[in-house]
Design a protein around this motif. Structure first.
Motif, short mmCIF file in Angstrom:
data_model
loop_
_atom_site.label_atom_id
_atom_site.label_comp_id
_atom_site.label_asym_id
_atom_site.label_seq_id
_atom_site.Cartn_x
_atom_site.Cartn_y
_atom_site.Cartn_z
N VAL A 199 -2.90 -4.54 -1.16
CA VAL A 199 -3.78 -5.19 -0.19
C VAL A 199 -2.97 -5.65 1.03
N ILE A 200 -1.80 -6.22 0.80
CA ILE A 200 -0.96 -6.65 1.92
C ILE A 200 -0.57 -5.46 2.79
N ALA A 201 -0.25 -4.35 2.16
CA ALA A 201 0.11 -3.15 2.93
C ALA A 201 -1.04 -2.70 3.81
N ALA A 202 -2.25 -2.68 3.26
CA ALA A 202 -3.42 -2.30 4.05
C ALA A 202 -3.67 -3.32 5.16
N ALA A 203 -3.52 -4.60 4.84
CA ALA A 203 -3.75 -5.64 5.83
C ALA A 203 -2.76 -5.54 6.99
N ARG A 204 -1.50 -5.28 6.66
CA ARG A 204 -0.49 -5.15 7.72
C ARG A 204 -0.75 -3.92 8.60
N GLU A 205 -1.19 -2.84 7.98
CA GLU A 205 -1.51 -1.66 8.77
C GLU A 205 -2.68 -1.93 9.70
N LEU A 206 -3.69 -2.64 9.20
CA LEU A 206 -4.83 -3.02 10.05
C LEU A 206 -4.36 -3.93 11.18
N GLU A 207 -3.46 -4.85 10.87
CA GLU A 207 -2.95 -5.78 11.88
C GLU A 207 -2.18 -5.03 12.97
N ARG A 208 -1.45 -3.99 12.60
CA ARG A 208 -0.73 -3.19 13.61
C ARG A 208 -1.70 -2.53 14.58
N ARG A 209 -2.83 -2.11 14.06
CA ARG A 209 -3.79 -1.39 14.90
C ARG A 209 -4.66 -2.32 15.73
N MET A 210 -4.81 -3.56 15.28
CA MET A 210 -5.67 -4.51 15.99
C MET A 210 -4.95 -5.86 16.13
N PRO A 211 -3.76 -5.88 16.74
CA PRO A 211 -2.95 -7.10 16.73
C PRO A 211 -3.60 -8.29 17.43
N ASP A 212 -4.48 -8.02 18.37
CA ASP A 212 -5.14 -9.11 19.09
C ASP A 212 -6.42 -9.57 18.42
N ARG A 213 -6.82 -8.86 17.35
CA ARG A 213 -8.12 -9.17 16.74
C ARG A 213 -8.03 -9.48 15.25
N VAL A 214 -6.88 -9.14 14.64
CA VAL A 214 -6.72 -9.30 13.19
C VAL A 214 -5.37 -9.94 12.91
N THR A 215 -5.28 -10.75 11.87
CA THR A 215 -4.01 -11.38 11.51
C THR A 215 -3.87 -11.50 9.99
N THR A 216 -2.62 -11.47 9.53
CA THR A 216 -2.30 -11.77 8.13
C THR A 216 -1.62 -13.12 8.00
N ALA A 217 -1.62 -13.92 9.07
CA ALA A 217 -0.95 -15.23 9.04
C ALA A 217 -1.63 -16.16 8.05
N ALA A 293 -16.21 7.03 -8.29
CA ALA A 293 -15.00 7.82 -8.00
C ALA A 293 -13.85 6.89 -7.63
N PRO A 294 -13.26 6.21 -8.62
CA PRO A 294 -12.15 5.31 -8.32
C PRO A 294 -10.94 6.08 -7.81
N GLY A 295 -10.16 5.43 -6.98
CA GLY A 295 -8.96 6.04 -6.42
C GLY A 295 -7.70 5.36 -6.91
N GLY A 296 -6.57 5.81 -6.40
CA GLY A 296 -5.27 5.24 -6.76
C GLY A 296 -4.68 4.45 -5.60
N ILE A 297 -3.68 3.64 -5.90
CA ILE A 297 -3.05 2.83 -4.85
C ILE A 297 -1.65 3.33 -4.51
N ASP A 298 -1.32 4.58 -4.90
CA ASP A 298 0.03 5.10 -4.67
C ASP A 298 0.40 5.08 -3.19
N VAL A 299 -0.52 5.49 -2.32
CA VAL A 299 -0.21 5.52 -0.88
C VAL A 299 0.05 4.11 -0.37
#
Length: 340
Positions: A199-217, A293-299
């Motif tokens: 979840v943190i990895a996905a959140a950080r990736e989202l934050e990179r793409r929307m730094p002015d609109r999203v935060t993990t702080a 159709a569950p997926g994996g979290i390997d990526v």
């Protein structure tokens, strides 16, 4: 004087069960005049969809001594006198302590919970038969002061793209308040800490793409007018209101699954204890195939490892969790500066 009470016949997989409802005319939502009986009938109407989302999971019940404007408390273990169709499973909390936790399997058990003055249901991300292994990756998009629901919607669409790149299908629901919850079904093969890191990895990736609109702080003073991606909701024993669970707010809202296609036009306040049963009868349950159709979290795990190698490691845990290896200080930045 005998107390007011009535018997409700509740159909389920084992046939019809009789559930006693005491004080059915007791008002739970004063602004609307909705009663305990209204709540019980709501659960009977939405039971199939509710159980698909929340059944067969450890669940915490948020119970109220009066109406929803009063005080509440949480029940986790079955109280004395619980009927035999209400079961429990032993779970392990972050402290290492083990304890039985309620599990709801059929419509009568939800109505029984309403009899116990339960308004909000908080299911775990794992099933009762494997409580240590989440089968849902859950992300809470929490709007901060100065943001609008449209900002949460934009973040949800972008998060959907991020998770799709990681090979995951995701579903969305209103929180029942101002936010959105995004769920991805996953194979139940990883512990909570692994899923938290995903979840943190996905959140950080989202934050990179929307730094002015999203935060993990984690600290509110650092978030600004951005959508907070609450990664700590992925922790063991951390839950959010379940799909089709009412919320303890004056207009009786419901945390309601929606389709991605309708999300842009959604008004969260329109989904209530009064309106959601008709919505289900009309359009069906958008989450009916959530676990098809569950997926994996390997990526996502690979993204986490990449970030760790680049110096982005663990993020703060809630204060009631044991201190974790690599975790930053649990001191708010403003307080930390006063210690320099």
């Amino acid at each position: 004087m005998a107390s007011e009470a009535m018997i409700l016949d509740v159909d389920g997989p084992e046939g019809s069960r009789s559930v006693r409802l005491s004080s059915p005319s007791r008002v739970l939502w004063p602004d609307l005049g909705l009663t305990k009986l209204d709540l019980a009938r709501y659960f009977i109407d939405v039971a199939p969809a509710f159980l698909r989302a929340n059944g067969r999971r450890p669940v915490s019940l948020q119970r109220f001594g009066g109406d929803v404007e009063g005080e509440s408390f949480f029940s986790k273990n079955p109280p004395k006198g619980a009927p035999d169709y209400v079961r429990s499973v032993t779970v392990t909390y972050p402290s290492g302590r083990s304890h039985p936790q309620l599990v709801l399997d059929e419509p009568a058990s939800i109505v029984w919970a309403a009899q116990m003055n339960t308004v909000v249901f908080h299911p775990w991300a794992s099933k009762a038969d494997a409580p240590d292994l989440p089968d849902e990756l859950r992300i809470d998009l929490d709007p901060q002061p100065g943001t609008a629901f449209a900002d949460v919607v934009a973040a949800a669409h972008a998060l959907r793209s991020v998770l799709a790149e990681a090979g995951l299908t995701c579903f969305v629901k209103t929180s029942g308040n101002r936010g959105l919850h995004v769920f991805s079904p996953i194979d139940a093969t990883h512990e909570f800490l692994d899923v938290r890191h995903a979840v943190i990895a996905a959140a950080r990736e989202l934050e990179r793409r929307m730094p002015d609109r999203v935060t993990t702080a984690w600290w509110k003073e650092e978030r600004g007018e951005r959508i907070f991606v609450d990664y700590n909701q992925a922790n063991r024993d951390r839950t959010m209101a379940g799909a089709y669970s009412p919320r303890a707010l004056p207009h009786a809202p419901v945390s309601c699954p929606v389709t991605w296609e309708e999300l842009d036009d959604v008004d969260p306040a329109a989904f209530t204890v009064v309106t959601v049963p008709d919505r289900l009868r009309t359009i069906g349950d958008p989450w009916a195939d959530l676990h098809a159709a569950p997926g994996g979290i390997d990526v996502l795990q690979a993204w986490w490892e990449r970030d760790v190698e680049q110096g982005l490691g663990e993020l703060p845990f809630p204060p009631d969790f044991p201190k974790m290896p690599g975790e930053p200080l649990r001191v708010q930045p403003s307080r930390a500066r006063t210690r320099d």
